[in-house]
Scaffold this active site. Structure first.
Site, PDB file in Angstrom:
ATOM      1  N   TYR A  18      85.090  54.685  14.055  1.00 28.37           N
ATOM      2  CA  TYR A  18      86.082  54.093  13.166  1.00 28.37           C
ATOM      3  C   TYR A  18      85.450  52.896  12.454  1.00 28.37           C
ATOM      4  O   TYR A  18      85.470  51.760  12.945  1.00 28.37           O
ATOM      5  CB  TYR A  18      87.323  53.645  13.936  1.00 28.37           C
ATOM      6  CG  TYR A  18      87.974  54.732  14.767  1.00 28.37           C
ATOM      7  CD1 TYR A  18      87.703  56.078  14.535  1.00 28.37           C
ATOM      8  CD2 TYR A  18      88.865  54.413  15.785  1.00 28.37           C
ATOM      9  CE1 TYR A  18      88.301  57.071  15.305  1.00 28.37           C
ATOM     10  CE2 TYR A  18      89.467  55.401  16.547  1.00 28.37           C
ATOM     11  CZ  TYR A  18      89.171  56.724  16.306  1.00 28.37           C
ATOM     12  OH  TYR A  18      89.767  57.702  17.075  1.00 28.37           O
ATOM     13  N   PRO A  60      99.418  62.158  17.500  1.00 28.93           N
ATOM     14  CA  PRO A  60     100.634  62.443  18.272  1.00 28.93           C
ATOM     15  C   PRO A  60     101.832  62.800  17.406  1.00 28.93           C
ATOM     16  O   PRO A  60     102.827  63.314  17.919  1.00 28.93           O
ATOM     17  CB  PRO A  60     100.870  61.140  19.038  1.00 28.93           C
ATOM     18  CG  PRO A  60     100.272  60.084  18.162  1.00 28.93           C
ATOM     19  CD  PRO A  60      99.064  60.729  17.550  1.00 28.93           C
TER      20      PRO A  60
END
Length: 279
Positions: A56, A203
């Protein structure tokens, strides 16, 4: 109500609903300042599990979290991932689980996060060109040296999880999983049986119109947003699931965390359970 806490590895207690830092901008400027504010607000709201990775921003995300939160409050777990590297001047990424690379990335993560030990270190992906025993064995050695507290894996099959567990204790698994994408249901079942934390990445994901309509209908009935319904469904799906929704906005962060208090009836959950998976 589902339990709001879980002990990773049997001894590291965290709030089950965490925060994924991947979406936080790291470039200098107003967006960077907003990212710092989001990370700090997450901790203010009681988040104790924050997920990041070397990939990231190639370390920039780790540095951002340290800038925002160091010195870290007691009980805050920042977990990071290694095993992905940039390839040459093109900047393209590739899996790289060679022991020297994993060691170097862990050392760099320690420096960027400003810690002496990473309490949960996850292998971002298994490198098919490097023996699995070499990859998890290196992480085991780093744990013995005190630089890692617990070891996790990401995007693994049940067989790969079992192979890794023959070499080292596995505290967590981070696979893609959500209300409309349950491909890794067997991995979740294996984690539940072994008491391994399951951190679903992505999610929340929306699929076909029919599925979205049913989720929206349930949301309207329980006075919540579709996102909150999706997160609440995960929390109720298994006691080992620790969702890590990500956002770069404080209002979305607050919305996500409020899902922890959402109550759905067995009828609501049954309707959601019967939704078809969307490719």
């Amino acid at each position: 109500m589902t339990s709001a806490a879980y002990c990773i590895g049997g001894d590291l207690e965290v709030r089950r609903l965490g925060f994924g830092a991947m979406r936080l901008p790291t470039e200098p400027g107003p967006a960077h300042e907003a990212s710092l504010a989001v990370a700090r607000r997450a901790v203010e709201l009681g988040v104790t599990l924050i997920d990041t990775a070397y990939m990231y921003g190639w370390g920039a995300n780790e540095e951002l979290l340290a800038e925002a939160l160091h010195p870290y409050p007691d009980g805050l777990l920042i977990t990071t991932k290694v095993g992905v590297a940039r390839s040459g001047a093109s900047g393209e990424w590739k899996l790289d689980g060679r022991p020297p690379v994993l060691r170097a990335q862990v050392e760099q993560a320690l420096r960027r996060l400003r810690v002496e030990r990473i309490e949960l270190l996850q292998l971002h992906r298994i490198d098919r060109e490097t023996p699995l025993a070499d990859q998890v064995g290196t992480l085991r050695d780093l744990r013995t040296e005190g630089k890692i507290g617990r070891i996790g894996l990401s995007e693994v099959t049940v067989d790969e999880l079992n192979q890794a567990r023959e070499i080292v204790d596995v505290a967590s698994v981070q696979n893609r999983y959500n209300l409309l994408d349950r491909e890794h249901e067997p991995v979740l079942a294996a984690c539940e049986a072994a008491g391994i934390a399951f951190l679903p990445w992505r999610p929340v994901a929306w699929g076909e119109t029919g599925a979205k309509a049913e989720i929206a209908a349930v949301a309207a009935e329980v006075d919540a947003t579709p996102t909150q319904v999706a997160l609440a469904w995960l929390l109720g799906r298994s006691p080992v699931i620790l969702p890590i929704p990500g956002t770069a906005r404080i209002d979305h962060l607050e919305e996500n965390l409020a899902a922890e208090c959402l109550e759905m009836t067995p009828v609501h959950r049954d309707r959601l359970d019967r939704l078809p998976e969307v490719a």
